[in-house]
Design an enzyme around this catalytic site. Structure first.
Site, PDB file in Angstrom:
ATOM      1  N   ASN A   9     -28.741 -40.822  10.218  1.00 14.47           N
ATOM      2  CA  ASN A   9     -29.215 -41.492   9.317  1.00 14.47           C
ATOM      3  C   ASN A   9     -29.876 -40.530   8.262  1.00 14.47           C
ATOM      4  OD1 ASN A   9     -30.517 -43.111   7.543  1.00 14.47           O
ATOM      5  ND2 ASN A   9     -32.432 -43.798   8.835  1.00 14.47           N
ATOM      6  N   LYS A  11     -30.838 -40.882   5.134  1.00 14.95           N
ATOM      7  CA  LYS A  11     -31.966 -41.572   4.470  1.00 14.95           C
ATOM      8  C   LYS A  11     -31.749 -41.145   3.017  1.00 14.95           C
ATOM      9  CE  LYS A  11     -35.112 -41.300   8.371  1.00 14.95           C
ATOM     10  NZ  LYS A  11     -36.407 -41.321   8.650  1.00 14.95           N
ATOM     11  N   HIS A  98     -34.200 -51.109   9.698  1.00 16.07           N
ATOM     12  CA  HIS A  98     -34.919 -49.747   9.920  1.00 16.07           C
ATOM     13  C   HIS A  98     -36.532 -50.087   9.562  1.00 16.07           C
ATOM     14  CE1 HIS A  98     -36.204 -45.626   9.544  1.00 16.07           C
ATOM     15  NE2 HIS A  98     -35.267 -45.212  10.358  1.00 16.07           N
ATOM     16  N   GLU A 100     -38.434 -48.055   8.006  1.00 12.12           N
ATOM     17  CA  GLU A 100     -38.847 -48.132   6.717  1.00 12.12           C
ATOM     18  C   GLU A 100     -38.354 -49.106   5.725  1.00 12.12           C
ATOM     19  OE1 GLU A 100     -36.535 -44.444   6.477  1.00 12.12           O
ATOM     20  OE2 GLU A 100     -38.068 -43.440   7.630  1.00 12.12           O
ATOM     21  N   GLU A 170     -36.389 -47.936  18.281  1.00 14.36           N
ATOM     22  CA  GLU A 170     -36.979 -46.813  17.258  1.00 14.36           C
ATOM     23  C   GLU A 170     -38.550 -47.096  17.274  1.00 14.36           C
ATOM     24  OE1 GLU A 170     -34.155 -44.549  14.572  1.00 14.36           O
ATOM     25  OE2 GLU A 170     -34.859 -46.121  13.479  1.00 14.36           O
ATOM     26  N   GLY A 176     -40.052 -39.578  12.394  1.00 12.19           N
ATOM     27  CA  GLY A 176     -40.154 -38.490  11.435  1.00 12.19           C
ATOM     28  C   GLY A 176     -41.637 -37.729  11.758  1.00 12.19           C
ATOM     29  N   SER A 216     -37.533 -38.572  16.172  1.00 12.78           N
ATOM     30  CA  SER A 216     -37.779 -37.228  16.709  1.00 12.78           C
ATOM     31  C   SER A 216     -36.982 -36.958  17.857  1.00 12.78           C
ATOM     32  CB  SER A 216     -39.358 -37.065  16.927  1.00 12.78           C
ATOM     33  OG  SER A 216     -40.221 -37.403  15.824  1.00 12.78           O
TER      34      SER A 216
END
Ligand code: PEP
Length: 258
Positions: A9, A11, A98, A100, A170, A176, A216
Site C-alpha cells: 500500500n 498510500k 483502511h 486511515e 491491521e 506506521g 509495521s
C-alpha cells in the site's frame, strides 16, 4: 489451499516517475523470484493505476489494487473515483476500510459495506481491513471490536460474495509505528477471525478466506509473522516503498511455502 498475498500500500507517496520505477523494479523481481501460490499486489495512488497496471502486465502472479473507491457507479461526486473507473484502469483489487480511511475520513461501517458491495458487483475484489486501536486492545476489547467490524460490514454479504474478499487484519497501533503485533498476537487474531467466519457461514469458507496481516511488517519480522498457520501474507505500508525491502518481504513469504 489458500492464496498467499503480499500487497504494497503506497498510500499518498511517489510521483509518476517514481511510481513507474518502483513498479518496474518490483515486477522484475517478481519475474525472477516467484511462487505459484503467491500473489503480489501493488496499490499505487489513483493517478498511477493505469501506468502501474501496464508496467506489471505479463508478470505472472502480480496485480494492482486501488486504495479506495466511491460507492456509486458514476455521477456528480467531484474528486471521487468509482469502481468501473478503477477496473478500466487495470486494477483487480481495492483496499476498503483502511484505518486511515476510517479515522481521517470518517468512513463508517455502513459506508464500507456499500463500497464493498459496489466493488464485488462489478468484479473488483476487496482487500477489507479490520483492526483495533491501542485503547481497545489495552482494555481487552480487541476481539469484540473486530467481531463488531465484521458483523457490521462484510457479514452482511452472502457466501458467494464473501468468497471474493481478502481480509487484512491491521491493528491500528501497529500501522506506521514500527511496533508490529507479535507473531502470537497476529496468529491469535487471525484464528479468531477465521473461526468467526466459520461460525457465521461455514467452516469451508472460514478455511478458504485469505487473511493477511498489516502493521509495521519489515524484512526482519516478516518470516516469523508469515509462518503462523492462519496468516496468509501481509499488507505492507512503509516497507513497500523500497524495492529491496519489499522483495525481502516477498521472499520471506515464499520461504514459508517451501
Ligand atoms: C498500512 O498502511 O496498511 C501499513 C500496514 O503500514 P505500515 O506497514 O507502514 O505499518
Amino acid at each position: 489451499m489458500r492464496l498467499k498475498v503480499v500487497a504494497g500500500n503506497w498510500k499518498m507517496n511517489k510521483t509518476y516517475g517514481e511510481a513507474l520505477m518502483l513498479a518496474t523494479e518490483v515486477a522484475y523481481d517478481a519475474s525472477k523470484v516467484h511462487h505459484q501460490r503467491l500473489l503480489t499486489i501493488l496499490a499505487p495512488p489513483f493517478p498511477f493505476l493505469s501506468a502501474v497496471s501496464r508496467s506489471i502486465e505479463g508478470t505472472e502472479g502480480m496485480a494492482v489494487a486501488a486504495q479506495n473507491c466511491h460507492q456509486e457507479e458514476a455521477g456528480a461526486f467531484t474528486g471521487e473515483v468509482s469502481v468501473p473507473m478503477i477496473i478500466s484502469a487495470g486494477a483487480r483489487f481495492v483496499i476498503i476500510g483502511h484505518s486511515e480511511r476510517r479515522m481521517i475520513f470518517n468512513e463508517s461501517n455502513e459506508l464500507l459495506l456499500q463500497k464493498t458491495k459496489s466493488a464485488i458487483n462489478h468484479g473488483l475484489k476487496p482487500i477489507f481491513c479490520v483492526g483495533e486501536t491501542k485503547a481497545q486492545r489495552d482494555s481487552g476489547k480487541h476481539f469484540e471490536t473486530i467481531k463488531e467490524q465484521l458483523d457490521e460490514t462484510i457479514f452482511h454479504l452472502n457466501e458467494f460474495s464473501f468468497l471474493e474478499i481478502i481480509i487484512a487484519y491491521e491493528p491500528v497501533w501497529a500501522i506506521g509505528t514500527g511496533v508490529n503485533a507479535s507473531a502470537a498476537q497476529a496468529q491469535e487474531m487471525h484464528a479468531f477471525i477465521r473461526q468467526t467466519i466459520s461460525g457465521k457461514f461455514n467452516q469451508k469458507l472460514g478455511d478458504s478466506v485469505s487473511i493477511i496481516y498489516g502493521g509495521s511488517v519489515s524484512p526482519k519480522n516478516a518470516k516469523e509473522i508469515f509462518s503462523c498457520k492462519d496468516v496468509d501474507g501481509g499488507l505492507i505500508g512503509g516497507a513497500a516503498l523500497n524495492t529491496e525491502d519489499f522483495s525481502n518481504i516477498r521472499k520471506a513469504m515464499i520461504s514459508c511455502l517451501e
